[in-house]
Design a protein around this motif. Structure first.
Motif, PDB file in Angstrom:
ATOM      1  N   GLY A 287      31.909  41.101  36.316  1.00  0.00           N
ATOM      2  CA  GLY A 287      32.331  42.492  36.315  1.00  0.00           C
ATOM      3  C   GLY A 287      32.090  43.173  34.990  1.00  0.00           C
ATOM      4  N   THR A 288      32.084  44.515  35.027  1.00  0.00           N
ATOM      5  CA  THR A 288      31.964  45.332  33.826  1.00  0.00           C
ATOM      6  C   THR A 288      33.214  46.198  33.694  1.00  0.00           C
ATOM      7  N   ILE A 289      33.466  46.660  32.494  1.00  0.00           N
ATOM      8  CA  ILE A 289      34.678  47.420  32.200  1.00  0.00           C
ATOM      9  C   ILE A 289      34.619  48.799  32.862  1.00  0.00           C
ATOM     10  N   ARG A 290      35.760  49.189  33.483  1.00  0.00           N
ATOM     11  CA  ARG A 290      35.898  50.524  34.052  1.00  0.00           C
ATOM     12  C   ARG A 290      37.279  51.064  33.732  1.00  0.00           C
ATOM     13  N   ASP A 291      37.446  52.396  33.878  1.00  0.00           N
ATOM     14  CA  ASP A 291      38.726  53.039  33.592  1.00  0.00           C
ATOM     15  C   ASP A 291      39.602  53.070  34.838  1.00  0.00           C
ATOM     16  N   TYR A 292      40.940  53.037  34.623  1.00  0.00           N
ATOM     17  CA  TYR A 292      41.917  53.150  35.699  1.00  0.00           C
ATOM     18  C   TYR A 292      42.907  54.250  35.344  1.00  0.00           C
ATOM     19  N   ASP A 293      43.147  55.173  36.273  1.00  0.00           N
ATOM     20  CA  ASP A 293      44.107  56.247  36.047  1.00  0.00           C
ATOM     21  C   ASP A 293      45.490  55.654  35.806  1.00  0.00           C
ATOM     22  N   GLY A 294      46.107  56.064  34.705  1.00  0.00           N
ATOM     23  CA  GLY A 294      47.457  55.614  34.399  1.00  0.00           C
ATOM     24  C   GLY A 294      47.527  54.258  33.737  1.00  0.00           C
ATOM     25  N   SER A 295      46.402  53.580  33.596  1.00  0.00           N
ATOM     26  CA  SER A 295      46.384  52.256  32.992  1.00  0.00           C
ATOM     27  C   SER A 295      45.247  52.182  31.983  1.00  0.00           C
ATOM     28  N   ARG A 296      45.117  51.035  31.357  1.00  0.00           N
ATOM     29  CA  ARG A 296      44.060  50.842  30.375  1.00  0.00           C
ATOM     30  C   ARG A 296      42.793  50.342  31.056  1.00  0.00           C
ATOM     31  N   PRO A 297      41.636  50.461  30.398  1.00  0.00           N
ATOM     32  CA  PRO A 297      40.381  49.981  30.995  1.00  0.00           C
ATOM     33  C   PRO A 297      40.458  48.495  31.335  1.00  0.00           C
ATOM     34  N   SER A 298      39.709  48.090  32.358  1.00  0.00           N
ATOM     35  CA  SER A 298      39.723  46.700  32.804  1.00  0.00           C
ATOM     36  C   SER A 298      38.383  46.370  33.452  1.00  0.00           C
ATOM     37  N   ALA A 299      38.042  45.075  33.429  1.00  0.00           N
ATOM     38  CA  ALA A 299      36.847  44.590  34.124  1.00  0.00           C
ATOM     39  C   ALA A 299      37.238  43.758  35.338  1.00  0.00           C
ATOM     40  N   ILE A 300      38.405  44.067  35.914  1.00  0.00           N
ATOM     41  CA  ILE A 300      38.897  43.276  37.036  1.00  0.00           C
ATOM     42  C   ILE A 300      38.043  43.467  38.298  1.00  0.00           C
ATOM     43  N   ALA A 301      37.421  44.637  38.443  1.00  0.00           N
ATOM     44  CA  ALA A 301      36.587  44.895  39.622  1.00  0.00           C
ATOM     45  C   ALA A 301      35.240  44.203  39.431  1.00  0.00           C
ATOM     46  N   LYS A 302      35.018  43.131  40.166  1.00  0.00           N
ATOM     47  CA  LYS A 302      33.806  42.335  39.992  1.00  0.00           C
ATOM     48  C   LYS A 302      32.946  42.387  41.252  1.00  0.00           C
ATOM     49  N   VAL A 303      31.678  41.967  41.119  1.00  0.00           N
ATOM     50  CA  VAL A 303      30.740  41.947  42.238  1.00  0.00           C
ATOM     51  C   VAL A 303      30.138  40.553  42.361  1.00  0.00           C
ATOM     52  N   GLN A 304      29.788  40.196  43.592  1.00  0.00           N
ATOM     53  CA  GLN A 304      29.234  38.864  43.825  1.00  0.00           C
ATOM     54  C   GLN A 304      27.803  38.782  43.312  1.00  0.00           C
ATOM     55  N   VAL A 305      27.484  37.641  42.733  1.00  0.00           N
ATOM     56  CA  VAL A 305      26.128  37.390  42.254  1.00  0.00           C
ATOM     57  C   VAL A 305      25.637  36.078  42.863  1.00  0.00           C
ATOM     58  N   ASP A 306      24.357  36.026  43.154  1.00  0.00           N
ATOM     59  CA  ASP A 306      23.747  34.846  43.748  1.00  0.00           C
ATOM     60  C   ASP A 306      22.688  34.274  42.813  1.00  0.00           C
ATOM     61  N   GLY A 307      22.406  33.005  43.016  1.00  0.00           N
ATOM     62  CA  GLY A 307      21.351  32.372  42.243  1.00  0.00           C
ATOM     63  C   GLY A 307      21.855  31.851  40.920  1.00  0.00           C
ATOM     64  N   GLU A 308      20.925  31.668  39.984  1.00  0.00           N
ATOM     65  CA  GLU A 308      21.211  30.991  38.721  1.00  0.00           C
ATOM     66  C   GLU A 308      21.753  31.960  37.687  1.00  0.00           C
ATOM     67  N   LEU A 309      22.703  31.471  36.884  1.00  0.00           N
ATOM     68  CA  LEU A 309      23.315  32.250  35.815  1.00  0.00           C
ATOM     69  C   LEU A 309      23.468  31.378  34.577  1.00  0.00           C
ATOM     70  N   THR A 310      23.590  32.026  33.433  1.00  0.00           N
ATOM     71  CA  THR A 310      23.846  31.307  32.189  1.00  0.00           C
ATOM     72  C   THR A 310      25.331  31.318  31.904  1.00  0.00           C
ATOM     73  N   LEU A 311      25.901  30.141  31.662  1.00  0.00           N
ATOM     74  CA  LEU A 311      27.307  30.013  31.288  1.00  0.00           C
ATOM     75  C   LEU A 311      27.385  29.573  29.839  1.00  0.00           C
ATOM     76  N   THR A 312      28.006  30.397  29.006  1.00  0.00           N
ATOM     77  CA  THR A 312      28.209  30.076  27.599  1.00  0.00           C
ATOM     78  C   THR A 312      29.661  29.667  27.387  1.00  0.00           C
ATOM     79  N   GLU A 313      30.022  29.354  26.157  1.00  0.00           N
ATOM     80  CA  GLU A 313      31.396  28.979  25.856  1.00  0.00           C
ATOM     81  C   GLU A 313      32.365  30.135  26.056  1.00  0.00           C
ATOM     82  N   LEU A 314      31.849  31.357  26.164  1.00  0.00           N
ATOM     83  CA  LEU A 314      32.706  32.527  26.376  1.00  0.00           C
ATOM     84  C   LEU A 314      32.627  33.068  27.792  1.00  0.00           C
ATOM     85  N   GLY A 315      31.881  32.402  28.663  1.00  0.00           N
ATOM     86  CA  GLY A 315      31.849  32.837  30.056  1.00  0.00           C
ATOM     87  C   GLY A 315      30.456  33.097  30.584  1.00  0.00           C
ATOM     88  N   LEU A 316      30.409  33.727  31.757  1.00  0.00           N
ATOM     89  CA  LEU A 316      29.146  34.010  32.427  1.00  0.00           C
ATOM     90  C   LEU A 316      28.433  35.191  31.782  1.00  0.00           C
TER      91      LEU A 316
END
Length: 224
Positions: A10-39
């Motif tokens: 997910g990427t960061i987005r704004d929420y009315d009445g709250s602080r920005p968050s990246a909680i809204a995520k989307v599904q990804v398929d295939g190969e990804l790079t995983l580092t010590e800090l995440g995908l």
């Protein structure tokens, strides 16, 4: 044990009445790079409380969604992965079957369960349900977080494979010790002795032992 997995970023987005968050995520398929800090491509809005080496990935059991749908029928169309901001979604692996310190092979990488997920108030805004973060915590349906022991290429086609179990404290028990018991120094020491427990949870339990008090979680749960 092998667990087929769905993967989300997910990427960061704004929420009315709250602080920005990246909680809204989307599904990804295939190969990804995983580092010590995440995908690669996955963002965190507030790095002090989200992300970092001990919280590189979030996992939420898919089987919990049916209960949330029954509980909140008016929001039933919201309760599908990755509604809780998870990176990984599986069937057959819940808080009762997952243990602090468990190491899984995922593609080229190794990941380790570090702590239960601590629900925060941003979930209340995300779902439009005033107390869902508190309900997650009270029911123990919180999911968990991973650190990355060995980075590498991962894939939605590669299952999670349990390769090492290092403690006898399940994620469910860890959450119960933290949130559902009166002050219990013996249980805090048991949790701290679980190999792989995150630095932040170790620090919290140690503070309880030294102070003789349980910290106030209202700001995390309610944003106040």
């Amino acid at each position: 044990m092998h667990y087929p997995v769905e993967v989300f970023i997910g990427t960061i987005r704004d929420y009315d009445g709250s602080r920005p968050s990246a909680i809204a995520k989307v599904q990804v398929d295939g190969e990804l790079t995983l580092t010590e800090l995440g995908l690669a491509g996955d963002e965190q809005a507030e790095k002090k409380i989200h992300g970092g080496p001990d919280r590189a990935l979030c996992h939420y059991p898919r089987e919990h969604y049916a209960e949330w749908m029954r509980e909140f029928p008016d929001q039933a169309d919201l309760f599908y992965a990755p509604a809780f901001g998870e990176n990984l979604s599986t069937h057959g692996l819940t808080e009762k079957e997952a243990f602090i310190g468990d190491i899984f092979r995922w593609g080229e990488a190794l990941i380790q369960i570090s702590q239960p997920r601590s629900p925060c108030f941003k979930l209340n805004y995300h779902f439009g349900i005033a107390d869902i973060s508190s309900q997650m915590q009270s029911r123990g349906k919180v999911g968990w977080l991973y650190r990355v022991v060995a980075p590498g290429q991962v894939s939605s086609d590669a299952p999670l494979e349990l390769v090492s179990r290092l403690s006898d404290v399940s994620v469910h028990e860890a959450a119960a010790i933290a949130w559902h018991m009166p002050f219990d120094e013996e249980q805090y020491h048991r949790l701290m002795s679980a190999a792989g427990l995150s630095v932040s949870w170790t620090r919290t339990m140690q503070k309880r032992v030294l102070s003789g008090k349980i910290e106030d979680n209202s700001r995390r749960l309610w944003g106040k």
